[in-house]
Design a protein around this motif. Sequence first.
Motif, PDB file in Angstrom:
ATOM      1  N   PRO A   1     -14.449  -6.275  -3.279  1.00 32.54           N
ATOM      2  CA  PRO A   1     -13.782  -7.245  -2.413  1.00 32.54           C
ATOM      3  C   PRO A   1     -12.416  -6.778  -1.937  1.00 32.54           C
ATOM      4  N   ASN A   2     -12.043  -7.164  -0.744  1.00 35.36           N
ATOM      5  CA  ASN A   2     -10.669  -7.005  -0.265  1.00 35.36           C
ATOM      6  C   ASN A   2     -10.088  -8.402  -0.104  1.00 35.36           C
ATOM      7  N   LEU A   3      -8.771  -8.504  -0.197  1.00 40.19           N
ATOM      8  CA  LEU A   3      -8.099  -9.799  -0.097  1.00 40.19           C
ATOM      9  C   LEU A   3      -6.790  -9.600   0.646  1.00 40.19           C
ATOM     10  N   ALA A   4      -6.571 -10.368   1.730  1.00 39.77           N
ATOM     11  CA  ALA A   4      -5.357 -10.166   2.525  1.00 39.77           C
ATOM     12  C   ALA A   4      -4.764 -11.502   2.961  1.00 39.77           C
ATOM     13  N   PRO A   5      -3.426 -11.647   2.829  1.00 40.07           N
ATOM     14  CA  PRO A   5      -2.788 -12.845   3.357  1.00 40.07           C
ATOM     15  C   PRO A   5      -2.613 -12.748   4.865  1.00 40.07           C
ATOM     16  N   ILE A   6      -2.933 -13.852   5.541  1.00 36.81           N
ATOM     17  CA  ILE A   6      -2.579 -13.975   6.962  1.00 36.81           C
ATOM     18  C   ILE A   6      -2.023 -15.384   7.177  1.00 36.81           C
ATOM     19  N   SER A   7      -1.394 -15.580   8.303  1.00 34.80           N
ATOM     20  CA  SER A   7      -0.949 -16.942   8.631  1.00 34.80           C
ATOM     21  C   SER A   7      -1.242 -17.266  10.096  1.00 34.80           C
ATOM     22  N   SER A   8      -1.941 -16.366  10.785  1.00 30.56           N
ATOM     23  CA  SER A   8      -2.372 -16.651  12.156  1.00 30.56           C
ATOM     24  C   SER A   8      -3.774 -17.231  12.084  1.00 30.56           C
ATOM     25  N   ALA A   9      -3.836 -18.534  11.830  1.00 31.66           N
ATOM     26  CA  ALA A   9      -5.144 -19.190  11.704  1.00 31.66           C
ATOM     27  C   ALA A   9      -5.030 -20.624  12.175  1.00 31.66           C
TER      28      ALA A   9
ATOM     29  N   PHE B   1      -5.483 -10.977  13.783  1.00 29.01           N
ATOM     30  CA  PHE B   1      -5.282  -9.805  12.923  1.00 29.01           C
ATOM     31  C   PHE B   1      -4.708  -8.641  13.724  1.00 29.01           C
ATOM     32  N   GLY B   2      -3.941  -7.801  13.056  1.00 28.65           N
ATOM     33  CA  GLY B   2      -3.697  -6.458  13.555  1.00 28.65           C
ATOM     34  C   GLY B   2      -5.014  -5.693  13.435  1.00 28.65           C
ATOM     35  N   SER B   3      -5.456  -5.063  14.530  1.00 29.95           N
ATOM     36  CA  SER B   3      -6.803  -4.478  14.563  1.00 29.95           C
ATOM     37  C   SER B   3      -7.009  -3.370  13.528  1.00 29.95           C
TER      38      SER B   3
ATOM     39  N   SER C   1      -6.026  -3.324  10.443  1.00 34.79           N
ATOM     40  CA  SER C   1      -6.123  -3.792   9.054  1.00 34.79           C
ATOM     41  C   SER C   1      -7.560  -3.686   8.578  1.00 34.79           C
ATOM     42  N   LYS C   2      -7.714  -3.578   7.269  1.00 30.17           N
ATOM     43  CA  LYS C   2      -9.047  -3.436   6.684  1.00 30.17           C
ATOM     44  C   LYS C   2      -9.871  -4.714   6.858  1.00 30.17           C
ATOM     45  N   THR C   3      -9.207  -5.871   6.747  1.00 29.62           N
ATOM     46  CA  THR C   3      -9.940  -7.142   6.760  1.00 29.62           C
ATOM     47  C   THR C   3     -10.746  -7.370   8.046  1.00 29.62           C
ATOM     48  N   PRO C   4     -10.136  -7.273   9.244  1.00 33.13           N
ATOM     49  CA  PRO C   4     -10.960  -7.484  10.443  1.00 33.13           C
ATOM     50  C   PRO C   4     -12.075  -6.456  10.569  1.00 33.13           C
TER      51      PRO C   4
ATOM     52  N   ARG D   1       2.536  -6.453   1.829  1.00 30.76           N
ATOM     53  CA  ARG D   1       2.753  -5.008   2.022  1.00 30.76           C
ATOM     54  C   ARG D   1       1.753  -4.156   1.252  1.00 30.76           C
ATOM     55  N   LEU D   2       0.559  -4.723   1.035  1.00 31.11           N
ATOM     56  CA  LEU D   2      -0.567  -3.938   0.511  1.00 31.11           C
ATOM     57  C   LEU D   2      -1.639  -3.902   1.591  1.00 31.11           C
ATOM     58  N   SER D   3      -2.442  -2.839   1.587  1.00 28.34           N
ATOM     59  CA  SER D   3      -3.580  -2.777   2.504  1.00 28.34           C
ATOM     60  C   SER D   3      -4.772  -2.144   1.796  1.00 28.34           C
ATOM     61  N   GLY D   4      -5.946  -2.602   2.176  1.00 29.27           N
ATOM     62  CA  GLY D   4      -7.172  -1.983   1.702  1.00 29.27           C
ATOM     63  C   GLY D   4      -7.572  -0.784   2.534  1.00 29.27           C
ATOM     64  N   SER D   5      -6.761  -0.408   3.517  1.00 30.31           N
ATOM     65  CA  SER D   5      -7.070   0.757   4.362  1.00 30.31           C
ATOM     66  C   SER D   5      -6.612   2.037   3.679  1.00 30.31           C
TER      67      SER D   5
ATOM     68  N   HIS E   1       1.840   3.065  11.081  1.00 38.36           N
ATOM     69  CA  HIS E   1       2.867   2.029  11.269  1.00 38.36           C
ATOM     70  C   HIS E   1       3.067   1.225   9.982  1.00 38.36           C
ATOM     71  N   LYS E   2       2.005   1.080   9.167  1.00 36.42           N
ATOM     72  CA  LYS E   2       2.157   0.357   7.898  1.00 36.42           C
ATOM     73  C   LYS E   2       2.890   1.218   6.879  1.00 36.42           C
ATOM     74  N   ARG E   3       2.576   2.496   6.870  1.00 35.42           N
ATOM     75  CA  ARG E   3       3.294   3.393   5.951  1.00 35.42           C
ATOM     76  C   ARG E   3       4.801   3.328   6.247  1.00 35.42           C
TER      77      ARG E   3
ATOM     78  N   ASP F   1      -7.479  -2.720  -5.740  1.00 38.30           N
ATOM     79  CA  ASP F   1      -7.762  -3.908  -6.538  1.00 38.30           C
ATOM     80  C   ASP F   1      -6.768  -5.024  -6.209  1.00 38.30           C
ATOM     81  N   LYS F   2      -6.973  -5.671  -5.070  1.00 35.22           N
ATOM     82  CA  LYS F   2      -6.018  -6.700  -4.630  1.00 35.22           C
ATOM     83  C   LYS F   2      -6.056  -7.919  -5.545  1.00 35.22           C
ATOM     84  N   PHE F   3      -7.252  -8.308  -6.008  1.00 33.62           N
ATOM     85  CA  PHE F   3      -7.342  -9.461  -6.905  1.00 33.62           C
ATOM     86  C   PHE F   3      -6.544  -9.187  -8.182  1.00 33.62           C
TER      87      PHE F   3
END
Length: 222
Positions: free
Chosen positions: A28-36, A47-49, A51-54, A81-85, A91-93, A102-104
């Motif tokens: 599983p991946n887990l990411a916080p967003i607030s654009s919803a 999402f930023g395109s 990111s791993k989640t989209p 400031r974590l990514s599953g990518s 730009h994230k680096r 292991d985001k969970f």
Amino acid sequence: MHQTIDPAILYFGTPVVLVSSQNEDGSPNLAPISSAWWLGRSCLLGFGSRSKTPQNILRTGECVLNLPSVDQVAAVDRLARLSGSNPLPPHKRAMGYRYEKDKFGVAGLTPIDSSRVEPPRVAECPVQLEARLVDSHPVAANDPVRRGHLTALEVQILEVHVGEEILLADHHDRIDPTLWRPLIMSFCEFFGLGPKLHPSRLAEIPESAYRPPSARVAEVAS
Ligand SMILES: Cc1cc2nc3c(=O)[nH]c(=O)nc-3n(C[C@H](O)[C@H](O)[C@H](O)COP(=O)(O)O)c2cc1C
């Protein structure tokens, strides 16, 4: 007096959503967003395109939208400031992000099985919405600078899981807004909601009026 300004972000205050999705290897991946935002049983997610989640949602067609309350703010911040990518997009680096598998575990949150989709729910979140991808839309496609960087995903909510502690007394299908304390992100800082401010004329409409007519007939018949 108002001033004309050029802010880099326009994050005026929206609920935080922890989106769980499934990686290629089944983890599983887990990411916080607030654009919803929600319309009926549909939800639009921004999402930023890169990111791993989209990417996971577009590949598998599934996700869970887990809504933390103010009580989970420390766990949400541990996911920042974590990514599953892997590798990280440059730009994230540059902004101090790091890859985390292991985001969970890092957040201290507990994955539990979903009933209709593969990605797990977050046990600690009072609201867990299992969802299926319906459509994807490019955002800012006409802007030569931002083109290709932002994606809006439209999902349909399949299953709504809600903690008993926020249910309206004597109404099995309703959430009590005086008990539900969403975590809000405003200009990258965390907030909660204050108390109810004013009587609401909108709230005088019975909540059942928002169901599509066919669903209302089925509800009466059952
Ligand atoms: C409170 C909060 C809100 C965020 N809101 C968004 C958002 O609405 N959209 C987005 O793309 N990223 C948002 N982010 C940043 C993502 O969490 C970040 O891009 C993360 O690396 C995504 O993880 P992933 O690459 O594993 O999908 C937010 C981060 C935090 C902490």
